[in-house]
Design an enzyme around this catalytic site. Structure first.
Site, short mmCIF file in Angstrom:
data_model
loop_
_atom_site.label_atom_id
_atom_site.label_comp_id
_atom_site.label_asym_id
_atom_site.label_seq_id
_atom_site.Cartn_x
_atom_site.Cartn_y
_atom_site.Cartn_z
N CYS A 2 24.95 4.06 29.58
CA CYS A 2 24.71 4.40 28.19
C CYS A 2 24.83 3.10 27.41
O CYS A 2 25.16 2.07 27.97
CB CYS A 2 25.77 5.38 27.68
SG CYS A 2 25.86 6.85 28.68
N ARG A 27 18.85 1.59 28.07
CA ARG A 27 19.97 2.04 28.89
C ARG A 27 20.02 3.56 29.02
O ARG A 27 20.74 4.10 29.86
CB ARG A 27 21.30 1.59 28.26
CG ARG A 27 21.46 0.12 28.11
CD ARG A 27 22.05 -0.51 29.32
NE ARG A 27 23.33 0.03 29.68
CZ ARG A 27 23.89 -0.13 30.87
NH1 ARG A 27 23.25 -0.76 31.80
NH2 ARG A 27 25.06 0.37 31.12
N TRP A 75 22.66 8.38 28.46
CA TRP A 75 21.98 8.64 29.73
C TRP A 75 22.88 9.63 30.44
O TRP A 75 23.94 9.27 30.95
CB TRP A 75 21.89 7.32 30.51
CG TRP A 75 21.27 7.41 31.85
CD1 TRP A 75 21.87 7.76 33.03
CD2 TRP A 75 19.93 7.09 32.18
NE1 TRP A 75 20.98 7.69 34.05
CE2 TRP A 75 19.79 7.28 33.58
CE3 TRP A 75 18.82 6.67 31.45
CZ2 TRP A 75 18.58 7.06 34.24
CZ3 TRP A 75 17.63 6.45 32.12
CH2 TRP A 75 17.52 6.64 33.50
N LYS A 480 7.78 -4.25 49.20
CA LYS A 480 8.21 -5.18 48.14
C LYS A 480 7.32 -6.41 48.16
O LYS A 480 6.85 -6.87 47.12
CB LYS A 480 9.65 -5.65 48.37
CG LYS A 480 10.82 -4.87 47.89
CD LYS A 480 10.85 -4.29 46.55
CE LYS A 480 9.90 -3.16 46.34
NZ LYS A 480 10.37 -1.83 46.21
N LYS A 595 4.77 1.54 36.38
CA LYS A 595 6.13 1.93 36.76
C LYS A 595 6.19 3.40 37.15
O LYS A 595 6.91 3.77 38.06
CB LYS A 595 7.09 1.62 35.60
CG LYS A 595 8.54 1.89 35.90
CD LYS A 595 9.09 0.93 36.96
CE LYS A 595 10.45 1.32 37.47
NZ LYS A 595 10.75 0.75 38.79
O1 M6R Z 1 9.41 7.19 40.40
P1 M6R Z 1 9.18 7.40 41.87
O2 M6R Z 1 10.35 7.02 42.68
O3 M6R Z 1 8.72 8.79 42.19
O4 M6R Z 1 8.01 6.41 42.24
C1 M6R Z 1 7.45 6.39 43.51
C2 M6R Z 1 6.62 5.14 43.72
O5 M6R Z 1 5.55 5.09 42.81
C3 M6R Z 1 7.46 3.87 43.58
O6 M6R Z 1 8.56 3.88 44.43
C4 M6R Z 1 6.59 2.62 43.88
O7 M6R Z 1 6.25 2.63 45.24
C5 M6R Z 1 7.35 1.34 43.51
N1 M6R Z 1 6.49 0.46 42.78
C6 M6R Z 1 7.86 0.59 44.67
O8 M6R Z 1 8.49 -0.60 44.32
#
Ligand code: M6R
Length: 600
Positions: A2, A27, A75, A480, A595
């Site tokens: 938070c 946060r 949060w 990664k 993201k």
């Molecule tokens: O939000 P989520 O964990 O459901 O997302 C799943 C994938 O899109 C996510 O893990 C993606 O593979 C990342 N960019 C990996 O670093």
């Protein structure tokens, strides 16, 4: 997880609090609130969701001048994101904001209820303000009451408390969660925040409070309870402050992992068992199989968990990529517990898979980092990973906390099903407690990955190889690398290389070999020897020296393979990041990615 802020001074109190909360919104943004004191009266404003809801409320209902105030952006950890659960929390005449978790809140709450205190929220935080008033009513001394309150709290907490009983003071304390106190640029001004960003430009001299340090602030100055503090100068760049001095959010998040796993385990690890307040032991009743569905990194933590569930809970477990699961007409039986894993809780494929399982009448559980997300609202039960907001597109701390939750869950089910001996359980609990240590980043290791990175910018591809849980870790290492370096990388089970991929071996094929001492060392060693014999370039990560490696990243010797797992994870994350840096890529926002993937 938070954010908290506080202000005493002659300037606009609500403006500082709202602006400060805006800086901390990353946060957590389930709800936000402020309590402001003027003319010995306290006004409180709370709103659900993003901060602009609170801003609107404050701006339409108040134009008063306040002398001091405290604020919080939440949060959720204990209790739903509702206005009642939003901070600041009220007793009869005092308000508190809190960042962290009070582990013994249940005992305290019971004690206070027996003494006649009335609770309105489901949070752990509310006990603080009642405890304070309970002592103050007896002692008629706010300072003593604050000290007595702190002495009773267990867990992690940074606290700001205001009270009508002493309307010129802000009481503060830090234990475990961060808190900064600052002398404002204007005379007689004291500012508080749980991280630098809200203070930049408004203060120069700050104390980053150490654990166990607290005090009382007034316009006359700050009185610390002990001498364990020192003043330092605040950075002047906001971007720099948000990243805590790291170059990228990804780097900051890699470094945060040791702390977030502490948050993730808080209140869930006791001396001889795992506790999950949010689920019931009956979740596993009648269950003969666990099916996990997820995407990307979350899929990798699921795959890791499949080894742990079968090994520790003796439950059949299979894992599927959500986008595949959706269209295969899966056979779903009611003796299956359906688990989805997601950082965001919004990934379209995973969400749809979850809905399918619900329609089929299965019990469903989500392991998620974002409360009140679509998945937490859909599943029967939720376990939050408490990683805090992850900004880097390349997921790091989300994976770590997911894996910790799943490991704990495997032990929880193992114990519920009576298939774990006490000795085995205490061995595992001991290892879990060691994880934060194994995630502390050693400068030498980071330096080593920086130096090695220059040798891995070309070639015709990478194979990350491992066995058992180190196979999903290899997949994660490869993911990664490819997402932020744009180099081709594959994760592969080490024993499978000889069934085809070894045909690619030559000096331009880079093999990253995960060689734990505590799990199948001899097996992986012979797989790596086969690749070395074909002149593949080998970078091994291991606690044991390995002569055939071209490059070597040494991790510490430990007594549990999962501790090796997490230390290797750090090495893989750092190596990918340093390769990406050398290639001049955008580490935090790599091309073509988002993201949160809310489309199919
Ligand atoms: O939000 P989520 O964990 O459901 O997302 C799943 C994938 O899109 C996510 O893990 C993606 O593979 C990342 N960019 C990996 O670093």
């Amino acid at each position: 997880m938070c954010g908290i802020v506080g202000y005493i001074g002659k300037n606009d109190t609500t403006k500082f609090l709202l602006d400060g909360l805006k800086e901390l919104e990353y946060r957590g943004y389930d709800s936000a609130g402020i309590a402001v004191l003027g003319d010995k009266k306290i006004d409180v404003f709370k709103a659900l969701g993003k901060l602009h809801n609170l801003e609107e409320k404050v701006n339409t209902s108040s134009s008063k001048d306040y002398e001091l105030g405290i604020g919080h952006t939440r949060w959720a950890t204990h209790g739903q994101p509702t206005e009642l659960n939003a901070h600041p929390h009220l007793g009869e005449y005092s308000y508190v904001v809190h960042n962290g978790i009070i582990e013994n809140y249940k005992e305290l709450k019971e004690e206070l209820i027996n003494l006649g205190h009335k609770f309105v929220s489901q949070t752990d935080t509310e006990v603080i303000v009642h405890l304070f008033e309970n002592y103050n009513n007896k002692l008629n001394d706010t300072t003593k009451a604050f000290h007595s309150t702190i002495e009773r709290l267990e867990g992690a907490f940074s606290i700001l408390l205001i009270t009508k009983a002493e309307p010129t003071k802000i009481f503060f304390f830090k234990h475990g969660s961060p808190l900064i106190v600052a002398k404002g640029n204007d005379e007689n001004e004291v500012l508080f925040a749980s991280s630098d960003a809200p203070l930049i430009g408004l203060a120069n001299d700050v104390v980053y409070l150490e654990d166990g340090v607290g005090g009382i602030a007034t316009t006359e100055g700050i009185e610390f309870f002990n001498n364990n503090y020192s003043w330092s100068t605040l950075p002047t760049s906001k971007q720099f402050a948000q990243k805590n001095g790291f170059r990228f959010f990804m780097e900051k998040e890699i470094y945060e992992q040791s702390d977030v796993v502490v948050d993730c385990m808080l209140g869930r690890l006791s001396d001889n068992e795992i506790l999950f307040d949010e689920i019931d032991k009956s979740l596993i009743d009648g269950i003969n199989e666990i099916k996990i569905c997820a995407c990307g990194t979350s899929y990798h933590s699921g795959l890791t968990a499949s080894y742990l569930f079968e090994r520790l809970s003796k439950i059949k477990c299979n894992v599927e990529i959500a986008s595949e699961f959706r269209y295969k007409d899966p056979l779903l039986t009611k003796d299956t517990l359906f688990v989805v894993i997601s950082q965001s809780g919004e990934t379209a494929d995973t969400l749809e898979a979850l809905k399918m399982a619900k329609v089929a009448g299965l019990k469903t559980l989500v392991i998620c980092n974002v409360d009140n997300s679509s998945m937490t609202r859909t599943a029967d039960a939720t376990i939050l990973t408490r990683a805090g907001i992850e900004k880097g597109v390349a997921s790091t701390k989300a994976f770590t906390t997911q894996t910790i939750v799943l490991w704990m869950l495997a032990l929880y089910f193992g114990k519920a099903k009576n298939v774990l001996t006490n000795d085995k359980l205490s061995e595992e609990l001991h290892a879990l407690r060691e994880v934060p240590k194994s995630l502390i980043i050693d400068d030498n290791m980071h330096e080593k990955t920086k130096r090695l990175s220059k040798r891995y910018l070309h070639g015709h591809g990478f194979f990350f190889i491992g066995r058992d849980v180190f196979f999903p870790l290899a997949l994660e290492g490869a993911l990664k690398l490819k997402e932020i370096s744009y180099l081709h990388a594959e994760g592969y089970p080490a024993g499978e290389m000889k069934h085809g991929p070894i045909a690619l071996a030559d000096p331009e094929l880079f093999t990253i070999a995960l060689m734990p001492q505590n799990l199948l060392y001899d097996k992986i060693k012979s797989n790596v020897e086969e690749l070395s014999a074909r002149d593949s370039t080998i970078c091994s990560i291991s606690p044991l020296d390995f002569d055939l490696s071209d490059d070597f990243i040494k991790i510490n010797e430990t007594d549990h393979y999962m501790l090796e797992f997490f230390e290797m994870l750090i090495a893989l994350q750092l190596l990918s990041m340093e390769i990406s840096v050398r290639l001049g890529n955008d580490v935090d926002m790599p091309r073509n990615l988002a993201k949160s993937v809310t489309v199919e």
